[in-house]
Write a protein that holds these residues in place. Structure first.
Motif, PDB file in Angstrom:
ATOM      1  N   ARG A 168      46.848  73.301  25.608  1.00 39.34           N
ATOM      2  CA  ARG A 168      47.767  74.308  26.154  1.00 39.34           C
ATOM      3  C   ARG A 168      47.892  75.525  25.258  1.00 39.34           C
ATOM      4  NH1 ARG A 168      50.476  73.474  30.242  1.00 39.34           N
ATOM      5  NH2 ARG A 168      52.093  74.951  29.669  1.00 39.34           N
ATOM      6  N   ASP A 196      46.263  59.612  44.781  1.00 37.31           N
ATOM      7  CA  ASP A 196      46.589  59.435  43.373  1.00 37.31           C
ATOM      8  C   ASP A 196      46.080  60.678  42.636  1.00 37.31           C
ATOM      9  OD1 ASP A 196      47.129  58.687  40.877  1.00 37.31           O
ATOM     10  OD2 ASP A 196      45.774  56.968  40.802  1.00 37.31           O
ATOM     11  N   LEU A 197      46.968  61.368  41.907  1.00 39.43           N
ATOM     12  CA  LEU A 197      46.594  62.627  41.278  1.00 39.43           C
ATOM     13  C   LEU A 197      46.343  62.491  39.786  1.00 39.43           C
ATOM     14  CD1 LEU A 197      49.166  64.871  43.145  1.00 39.43           C
ATOM     15  CD2 LEU A 197      46.752  64.527  43.667  1.00 39.43           C
ATOM     16  N   ALA A 198      46.174  61.277  39.324  1.00 37.03           N
ATOM     17  CA  ALA A 198      46.014  61.062  37.883  1.00 37.03           C
ATOM     18  C   ALA A 198      44.806  61.798  37.324  1.00 37.03           C
ATOM     19  CB  ALA A 198      45.893  59.563  37.608  1.00 37.03           C
ATOM     20  N   HIS A 199      43.831  62.071  38.183  1.00 35.71           N
ATOM     21  CA  HIS A 199      42.618  62.723  37.683  1.00 35.71           C
ATOM     22  C   HIS A 199      42.813  64.211  37.447  1.00 35.71           C
ATOM     23  CE1 HIS A 199      42.779  63.439  41.991  1.00 35.71           C
ATOM     24  NE2 HIS A 199      42.080  64.539  41.729  1.00 35.71           N
ATOM     25  N   LEU A 200      43.907  64.794  37.881  1.00 36.09           N
ATOM     26  CA  LEU A 200      44.075  66.246  37.741  1.00 36.09           C
ATOM     27  C   LEU A 200      44.161  66.625  36.267  1.00 36.09           C
ATOM     28  CD1 LEU A 200      46.698  67.216  40.472  1.00 36.09           C
ATOM     29  CD2 LEU A 200      44.223  67.488  40.530  1.00 36.09           C
ATOM     30  N   PRO A 201      43.626  67.795  35.904  1.00 33.22           N
ATOM     31  CA  PRO A 201      43.733  68.255  34.519  1.00 33.22           C
ATOM     32  C   PRO A 201      45.173  68.611  34.180  1.00 33.22           C
ATOM     33  CG  PRO A 201      42.783  69.963  35.895  1.00 33.22           C
ATOM     34  CD  PRO A 201      42.901  68.739  36.758  1.00 33.22           C
ATOM     35  N   THR A 202      45.457  68.744  32.885  1.00 29.42           N
ATOM     36  CA  THR A 202      46.831  69.039  32.473  1.00 29.42           C
ATOM     37  C   THR A 202      46.996  70.450  31.919  1.00 29.42           C
ATOM     38  OG1 THR A 202      46.379  68.029  30.355  1.00 29.42           O
ATOM     39  CG2 THR A 202      47.448  66.659  32.001  1.00 29.42           C
ATOM     40  N   SER A 203      45.918  71.225  31.889  1.00 30.28           N
ATOM     41  CA  SER A 203      46.100  72.643  31.565  1.00 30.28           C
ATOM     42  C   SER A 203      44.927  73.410  32.136  1.00 30.28           C
ATOM     43  CB  SER A 203      46.204  72.866  30.057  1.00 30.28           C
ATOM     44  OG  SER A 203      44.926  72.761  29.462  1.00 30.28           O
ATOM     45  N   ALA A 204      45.185  74.686  32.427  1.00 30.19           N
ATOM     46  CA  ALA A 204      44.124  75.536  32.963  1.00 30.19           C
ATOM     47  C   ALA A 204      44.467  76.975  32.651  1.00 30.19           C
ATOM     48  CB  ALA A 204      43.984  75.342  34.480  1.00 30.19           C
ATOM     49  N   GLU A 242      46.485  72.300  20.640  1.00 27.54           N
ATOM     50  CA  GLU A 242      46.175  71.382  21.736  1.00 27.54           C
ATOM     51  C   GLU A 242      45.718  72.272  22.894  1.00 27.54           C
ATOM     52  OE1 GLU A 242      49.341  69.911  24.010  1.00 27.54           O
ATOM     53  OE2 GLU A 242      50.890  71.005  22.929  1.00 27.54           O
ATOM     54  N   ARG A 299      45.717  79.569  37.762  1.00 27.95           N
ATOM     55  CA  ARG A 299      46.031  78.166  38.042  1.00 27.95           C
ATOM     56  C   ARG A 299      47.290  77.722  37.307  1.00 27.95           C
ATOM     57  NH1 ARG A 299      40.971  74.510  37.033  1.00 27.95           N
ATOM     58  NH2 ARG A 299      42.358  72.950  37.955  1.00 27.95           N
ATOM     59  N   SER A 300      47.612  78.372  36.187  1.00 28.98           N
ATOM     60  CA  SER A 300      48.750  77.912  35.394  1.00 28.98           C
ATOM     61  C   SER A 300      50.020  78.672  35.764  1.00 28.98           C
ATOM     62  CB  SER A 300      48.467  78.111  33.909  1.00 28.98           C
ATOM     63  OG  SER A 300      48.817  79.409  33.506  1.00 28.98           O
TER      64      SER A 300
END
Ligand code: HEM
Ligand SMILES: [Cu+2]
Lengths: 202, 648
Positions: A169, A10-18, A167, A22-23
């Motif tokens: 991002r 389950d990857l729900a813990h991954l961050p949504t920006s970096a 935000e 990484r981006s």
């Protein structure tokens, strides 16, 4: 009923920006830097190629005046300081400081454009004089195009940072913009050498 | 826990949300709006990719019709179907359209459609840039063809050598349209290259480490890097050309310190890699089709990847071989002869691995495999004449004769168009959900193969007995008549082959056999989803455990049994980003919604480019709508994205 899929993680813990590599946008920026860097390199190669043609270089003209080009060089190198600082505070997601950094960078950017206008005036040649004049104008113009696009981007980002669009991002947009400005500055160093130093050496 | 209350809060895929519900939500998040607006604003890589395919194929047919016109004119001596001026425009338009508007965009088209599916992601990187690239490409192609129809088509050959193409010998606007068309298509190609590089670097499914990347994807990746380094050269040179013509610069004017050879160097710095930009994706087709129909994994995966890299590097060293006839210093000559021959080594390795795959497999001779075998035969012949050309003495002899025309058609059609038709038959079921007819496919292949060889083999001989290229006619009685008639007959048969293909597509779109997810029993990820795939590509992102994930599944599991990851948002467009080397899950990033701004920006670019043919001020005034377009494009939507959904 459909067969249940076989979930392994389950990857729900991954961050949504970096920031940085990484981006995806960082890599996209790097891609365009490669493309534009190749463009600069080829234009510079054309400069050397044309240099081999006439007896003297520049052919019967004075080289571009030192003053504005060198002022541009100093201004740009100095702009790396606020640029790197902006990059750092964007990593920290410090909104107040990022705003300061972006305003400063917008102002610096606009200043480089003013200096660039004076540089065109002090080239001591026209693009339609001869091949030397043509390549000098194209090199300076090519770099000016990069200045304009980067400054446009910086201005829009600055505006965004003063609206409700802030935000996580947005901060990575800022760091990518800083990367691009570094490129624009570093591209200027060899170009400056080509336009202002090389004609005095040969 | 009851399912009813749960689904209200869980907005991620995972065991908590049923499959039907997941699909429904993904479909809502990733849908392209219906109607004309949706059509104009879509950013779905599959829709854009399909458009690229159809558009590039249309240009192929148009350029093919021009080729037929040339062959009709040359079918016999002293024919008067075409005037010399028309003939000049026609061979220029044929070469230009084939190279810039067909071959490269067609390869990009397949990359745009297939790479995201093959690496197991929901969308291409920078989908709006992708939509933009298509519109820019389309505008450039339309501009060139409208100019041609209005009798201002370029007429100085597909590489527009100066001084012929310069202001003195080519007044008028013909060459300017050519130069701007180059700018249009290169902007598009560069954008696509960046998208592909980032998609492959950052969006591979978990577990797809470097040694599990499909060879097709490797091919497209190396190609994209070649585009990044080669295309700027032709943009720089065509910009210089148009400036010489329009604002009085002197880059190529020897009277003012310029040099015509500068054009040739810059152009071939692009032009030679261009051949590999067309060829490497085609090798990707071959390496995808062969294992499926030989029913065994590809032989020599690592060697094939290394051969791709070697070809990419050598491709750049070779631009100088186009300059043999200009008398380079002698050391240079032998060096480049050696380099030209060296490129035969990676090609030889590839051919060897492909034949070994076939040899060791249990081949099933379906149409895609027929075209691949046709490719191998034709390409080996083309390679032989290429090695002949790589020797400077011979090159000086047949330079600018039909020998060269024959050679590069063997390389281009053999190396790219044969694999391309194999690719059409292979992936058509994935694109449309229906199979092409195999019976018609065999006819298609037969006509194409026979017609091709009949059309181009005689040209070798014509060249050796002295017929120059780019002549609109020839006198009777010099011994060229029969061979030319043969070549024309071959071209007609070739055209019949293409017509057969179009008919097959036309019929199969409605009446073809339903394909199912994986009609060929192939091993790569594009076959792990429905045909055609849904807007979001995969219900769950798969986990990759081998080079052919569908073949390395645990015993007996069907494609749906692929291990998958959960936890991606389904209420919004979200992608999984992984690390560059090992493809470990790293980040969840949003993916842009449909937008009309890429189209508007492309229109602004079009106005700027076309306007600049008529006045340099277009660059200044055109920048304003362009800036507006770009700001609209990048301005975040309001209200901003909803915050992270509750994790249950
Ligand atoms: C489909 C069948 C095709 C036929 C019958 C055909 C025929 C011809 C002929 C007769 C010429 C020589 C014109 C002359 O020198 O007077 C020519 C030139 C050329 N062809 Fe093709 N061709 C075909 C496909 C292609 C394809 C698929 C490509 C590229 C992907 C291509 C690229 C070119 C180029 C670059 C030239 C040189 C144009 C110039 O001299 O500027 N052709 N073709
Ligand atoms: Cu070449």
């Amino acid at each position: 009923m459909e067969k249940a899929p076989h979930f392994v993680t389950d990857l729900a813990h991954l961050p949504t920006s970096a920031h940085g590599p990484r981006s995806a946008t960082w890599w996209g920026t790097l891609g365009f830097i490669l493309i534009e860097g190749t463009g600069f390199a080829l234009a510079a190669a054309a400069y050397f190629y044309l240099m081999g043609q006439p007896e003297t270089w520049p052919p019967g003209q004075a080289p571009p005046d030192w003053l504005w080009g060198t002022a541009q060089l100093i201004l740009m190198l100095a702009s790396l300081l606020p640029n790197l600082w902006t990059d750092r505070v964007a990593h920290q997601e410090d909104l107040r400081k990022v705003r300061v950094g972006l305003v400063v960078m917008s102002a610096v950017g606009l200043l480089t454009l003013v200096v660039r206008a004076f540089e065109f005036g002090a080239l001591n040649c026209r693009w339609d004089d001869n091949a030397y004049g043509s390549i000098v104008w194209v090199l300076l113009g090519l770099h000016a195009t990069h200045l304009v696009t980067d400054i446009g981007d910086t201005l829009v980002l600055t505006a965004l940072m003063f609206t409700r669009h802030v935000e996580p991002r947005r901060y990575t947009d800022v760091t990518d913009n800083c990367v691009y400005w570094n490129f624009v500055v570093l591209a200027w160093v060899p170009l400056w050498g080509l336009l202002y130093v090389v004609p005095r050496l040969v | 826990m009851t399912a009813g209350t749960d689904t209200a809060v869980v907005r991620r895929d995972g065991p908590g949300l049923g499959e039907a519900e997941t699909n429904a939500r993904l479909a809502r998040s990733w849908a392209t709006p219906p109607g004309l607006w949706g059509w104009l604003s879509t950013v779905d890589h599959k829709q854009v990719g399909r458009r690229y395919v159809v558009t590039a194929f249309t240009f192929f047919v148009l350029a093919g019709l021009l080729a037929l016109a040339m062959r009709m004119q040359l079918a016999g001596p002293e024919r008067t179907l075409l005037s010399p001026d028309r003939y000049n425009q026609i061979f220029t338009m044929h070469g230009t359209t084939m190279m810039f508007l067909f071959a490269v965009p067609m390869m990009e088209a397949f990359a745009i459609y297939l790479v995201p599916l093959m690496v197991g992601t929901r969308a291409i990187a920078f989908p709006r840039l992708n939509a933009f690239s298509y519109w820019v490409y389309l505008a450039g192609g339309i501009m060139l063809w409208v100019a041609f129809i209005l009798n201002v088509g370029p007429d100085v050959g597909w590489f527009s050598y100066v001084p012929l193409a310069g202001p003195q010998y080519s007044p008028g606007k013909r060459v300017d349209f050519w130069a701007q068309m180059v700018t249009f298509t290169e902007v598009a190609a560069l954008a696509v290259a960046v998208e592909i590089i980032v998609t492959v670097f950052k969006q591979r499914a978990p577990g797809m480490s470097l040694n599990r990347i499909p060879l097709f994807v490797w091919g497209q990746l190396v190609t994209s890097f070649m585009v990044v380094f080669a295309m700027p050269a032709v943009m720089v040179s065509s910009s210089m050309l148009i400036m010489d013509r329009l604002i009085g610069t002197h880059f190529f004017n020897p009277a003012e310190g310029g040099d015509a050879l500068l054009w040739q160097h810059l152009f071939w710095f692009f032009g030679h890699p261009e051949v590999y930009i067309i060829f490497l994706p085609a090798t990707g087709f071959v390496s995808s089709i062969l294992p499926t129909f030989a029913r065994r994994p590809i032989f020599g995966y690592t060697a094939l990847v290394l051969a791709l890299f070697a070809t990419g590097f050598l491709g750049f060293g070779l631009w100088v071989h186009h300059m043999f006839a200009t008398g380079l210093p002698h050391l240079g000559n032998s060096f480049y002869t050696a380099a030209s021959m060296a490129i035969a080594i990676p090609s030889g390795i590839q051919i060897f691995c492909w034949i070994a795959t076939l040899w060791d497999g249990r081949p099933r001779f379906a149409t895609p495999l027929l075209f691949v075998i046709g490719f191998i035969v034709v390409f080996v012949l083309g390679g032989l004449s290429g090695i002949m050309l790589a020797s400077v003495p011979l090159d000086s002899q047949v330079h600018d004769t039909y020998f060269v025309v024959a050679h590069f058609h063997y390389v281009l059609i053999g190396g790219a168009v044969f694999p391309l038709f194999g690719a059409f038959y292979y992936w058509f079921p994935k694109f449309t959900g229906r199979m092409l007819s195999e019976r018609v496919g065999a006819w298609n292949f037969g006509l194409f193969f026979v017609g091709f060889n009949l059309a181009f083999f005689p040209m070798h001989i014509l060249g050796l007995i002295g017929m120059p290229r780019r002549v609109y006619s020839y006198p009777a009685g010099v011994g060229w008549d029969e061979l030319n008639l043969l070549a024309t007959a071959g071209a007609v048969i070739l055209a019949a082959g293409v017509a057969t293909f179009v008919g097959n597509v036309w019929h199969s779109l409605k009446h073809g056999v339903s394909a199912g997810d994986n009609p060929w029993g192939a091993g790569t990820l594009e076959w792990a989803t429905s045909s055609p795939p849904p807007s979001y590509n995969f219900t769950h992102i798969p986990v990759v455990t081998g080079q052919e994930p569908l073949w390395t599944l645990p015993q007996g599991l069907p494609a749906q049994g692929l291990p998958v990851v959960g936890g991606l948002r389904v209420d919004q467009r979200e992608l999984l980003l992984t690390t560059v080397v090992d493809a470990d899950p790293d980040l969840r990033e949003p993916s842009p919604e449909p937008s009309i701004w890429p189209l508007l920006s492309a229109l602004a670019v079009t106005a700027l480019f076309i306007g600049s043919i008529f006045t340099p001020w277009a660059v200044v005034w055109g920048a304003i709508p362009l800036a507006v377009g770009l700001i609209g494009w990048f301005w975040p939507k309001s209200p901003p994205d909803t915050p992270e959904p509750v994790i249950d």
